[in-house]
Design a protein around this motif. Structure first.
Motif, PDB file in Angstrom:
ATOM      1  N   GLY A 111       0.796  -1.220   0.000  1.00 46.13           N
ATOM      2  CA  GLY A 111       0.000   0.000   0.000  1.00 46.13           C
ATOM      3  C   GLY A 111       0.825   1.265   0.000  1.00 46.13           C
ATOM      4  O   GLY A 111       1.985   1.295   0.417  1.00 46.13           O
ATOM      5  N   ALA A 112       0.197   2.331  -0.468  1.00 46.68           N
ATOM      6  CA  ALA A 112       0.835   3.642  -0.487  1.00 46.68           C
ATOM      7  C   ALA A 112       0.664   4.305   0.869  1.00 46.68           C
ATOM      8  O   ALA A 112      -0.117   3.858   1.704  1.00 46.68           O
ATOM      9  N   VAL A 113       1.424   5.375   1.078  1.00 46.94           N
ATOM     10  CA  VAL A 113       1.314   6.135   2.319  1.00 46.94           C
ATOM     11  C   VAL A 113       0.254   7.213   2.107  1.00 46.94           C
ATOM     12  O   VAL A 113       0.463   8.154   1.354  1.00 46.94           O
ATOM     13  N   ALA A 114      -0.913   7.017   2.715  1.00 48.96           N
ATOM     14  CA  ALA A 114      -2.068   7.852   2.384  1.00 48.96           C
ATOM     15  C   ALA A 114      -2.598   8.666   3.553  1.00 48.96           C
ATOM     16  O   ALA A 114      -3.354   9.610   3.351  1.00 48.96           O
ATOM     17  N   ASN A 115      -2.242   8.306   4.801  1.00 45.77           N
ATOM     18  CA  ASN A 115      -2.745   9.072   5.946  1.00 45.77           C
ATOM     19  C   ASN A 115      -1.688   9.197   7.039  1.00 45.77           C
ATOM     20  O   ASN A 115      -0.607   8.607   6.933  1.00 45.77           O
ATOM     21  N   ASP A 116      -2.003   9.975   8.083  1.00 46.69           N
ATOM     22  CA  ASP A 116      -0.979  10.267   9.093  1.00 46.69           C
ATOM     23  C   ASP A 116      -0.555   9.019   9.875  1.00 46.69           C
ATOM     24  O   ASP A 116       0.593   8.894  10.285  1.00 46.69           O
TER      25      ASP A 116
END
Ligand code: SF4
Ligand code: SF4
Ligand code: FES
Lengths: 238, 180
Positions: free
Chosen positions: B59-64
């Motif tokens: 997965g991508a880095v999408a939230n804090d």
């Protein structure tokens, strides 16, 4: 016509004086990666993937637009070239929005094949994520600017083979983009004959047949080869 | 080498990469002889442990929360692998990036497109806040190896794991580099 002798990767090669380094290399069975080059239309030197080193020349030279010369020593696969080619492919991916997993050309794409060929396992540059349009106003075809690499194959095939000249490149630098007619939606471009040559010429998923979904847009270059051979050699083969 | 301490992490992805991992079938049994799964969506531990040898990050880095976890992973892990296209490129998860910052996107999806109860979900400390720009993992932390594919086919995952177990460079080549 005069014949020139040269070496490519230390292999002695002879070529006609009007041949490019790329043509001479291909005839000698030496592969040089290309993207904007398309047999049958004029060479443009737009993508720089075909850069080679020539002894005594400090600059790298694009093989597709550099003519052979007597005594030339050409190197096509040095460490320096491999690193630059990888950089170029990475920059192409960073420049626009390529999402292979959901692309019409997945598995049949020259840019994707280049990524594999140059050994790209990730992109070292920051992705630009530009906001770009998908134009589906034409009744048969669509153009997705997210996937365009600005190779201008569509421009050349439409101008030089079909003779319609529907496509052009507008803007400069990072703002360059493909337009149809005087920057109208493709469906309103009256010069377009709907022949579909640009669909076949486009190396990526940028120009596609409407209705094609993920991985369905297979490009058939043999149709272009047929027309070019028919025109240049008066042979209706293929 | 003793038993490998392996973690798998699920960030901004669809879990397809983990499905493909499970698709390695009987190789998982071989792997169980060599490794302990110390953290994973399919294992119990709630805290990312210390001294992890290998972590596959889907997965991508999408939230804090992803950002924080990514840094924890980096601190506590020897070999971090970007596992699948979302981790490697941002992929589908990053398709919102060209549309701009998070606010207008949430507005469009949760309010304008809602048929009932249009409201942007906001629970501080419970629902992680989305980043304005989704990033591939290597933009947030240094990554040791890249395993592309959406999802990476099971034999490709196996090849990568075999290289790591054998102590060879964790680099794929040829068709194993195909994204998508
Ligand atoms: S055009 Fe090619 S490289 Fe770009 S997303 Fe489509 S398949 Fe991938
Ligand atoms: S639309 Fe296709 S053929 Fe035309 S410039 Fe873009 S990538 Fe090249
Ligand atoms: S193939 Fe020579 S510059 Fe593009």
């Amino acid at each position: 016509m005069a014949v020139k002798t040269l070496t490519i990767d230390d292999k002695p090669v002879s070529a006609r004086e009007d041949q490019t380094i790329l043509e001479a290399a291909r005839e000698a069975g030496i592969g040089i990666p290309t993207l904007c080059q398309l047999s049958g239309v004029a060479n443009l030197g737009a993508c720089r993937l075909c850069l080679v080193e020539v002894a005594g020349v400090p600059k790298l030279l694009p093989a597709c637009v550099t003519l052979v010369q007597e005594g030339m020593q050409v190197f096509t696969n040095t460490e320096r070239l491999r690193e630059y080619r990888k950089m170029i492919v990475e920059l192409l991916f960073a420049e626009r929005n390529h999402v292979c997993a959901v692309c019409v050309a997945n598995g049949h794409c020259e840019l994707q094949n280049l990524a594999i060929a140059v050994g790209m396992d990730h992109v070292r540059y920051s992705y630009r994520f530009p906001k770009l349009e998908v134009d589906t106003t034409h009744e048969k075809f669509g153009i997705d600017h997210n996937r365009c690499v600005l190779c201008a194959r569509c421009v050349r095939v439409c101008d030089e083979i079909e003779g319609a000249h529907t496509w052009d490149i507008a803007g400069r630098g990072a703002k360059s983009h493909i337009i149809s007619d005087m920057n109208v939606p493709w469906g309103s471009a009256t010069s377009c004959t709907s022949c579909g040559k640009c669909v076949q010429a486009c190396p990526t998923g940028a120009i596609f047949k409407l209705g094609a979904t993920v991985a369905e847009q297979i490009k058939d270059r043999t149709r272009l080869d047929f027309i070019v051979t028919a025109r240049e050699k008066k042979q209706w083969v293929g | 080498m003793g038993r490998l301490r392996v973690a798998t992490v699920w960030m901004g992805g669809c879990s397809g990469c983990h499905m493909s991992f499970l698709d390695m079938d009987e190789f998982l049994i071989d792997l169980a002889d060599l490794a302990d799964v110390v953290y994973s969506p399919v294992a119990d531990p709630k805290e990312y442990p210390e001294n992890v040898d290998l972590c596959l990050v889907e997965g991508a880095v999408a939230n804090d929360e992803h950002v924080e976890l990514a840094h924890t992973i980096r601190e506590r892990t020897k070999i971090v692998v970007a596992f699948g296209d979302c981790a490697v490129t941002g992929n589908v998860t990053a398709m919102r990036n060209p549309l701009g910052a998070v606010e207008p996107i949430l507005q469009r999806i949760y309010v304008e497109a809602a048929t009932i109860h249009g409201r942007i979900p906001f629970e501080k400390g419970i629902v992680p806040e989305l980043l304005d720009r989704v990033a591939p993992l290597h933009e947030i932390i240094p990554v040791d190896a890249f395993l592309p594919g959406c999802p990476p086919p099971a034999p490709r995952i196996r090849k990568m794991l075999e290289k790591i177990v054998a102590g060879e460079p964790a680099v794929l080549e040829g068709d194993d580099l195909k994204p998508g």
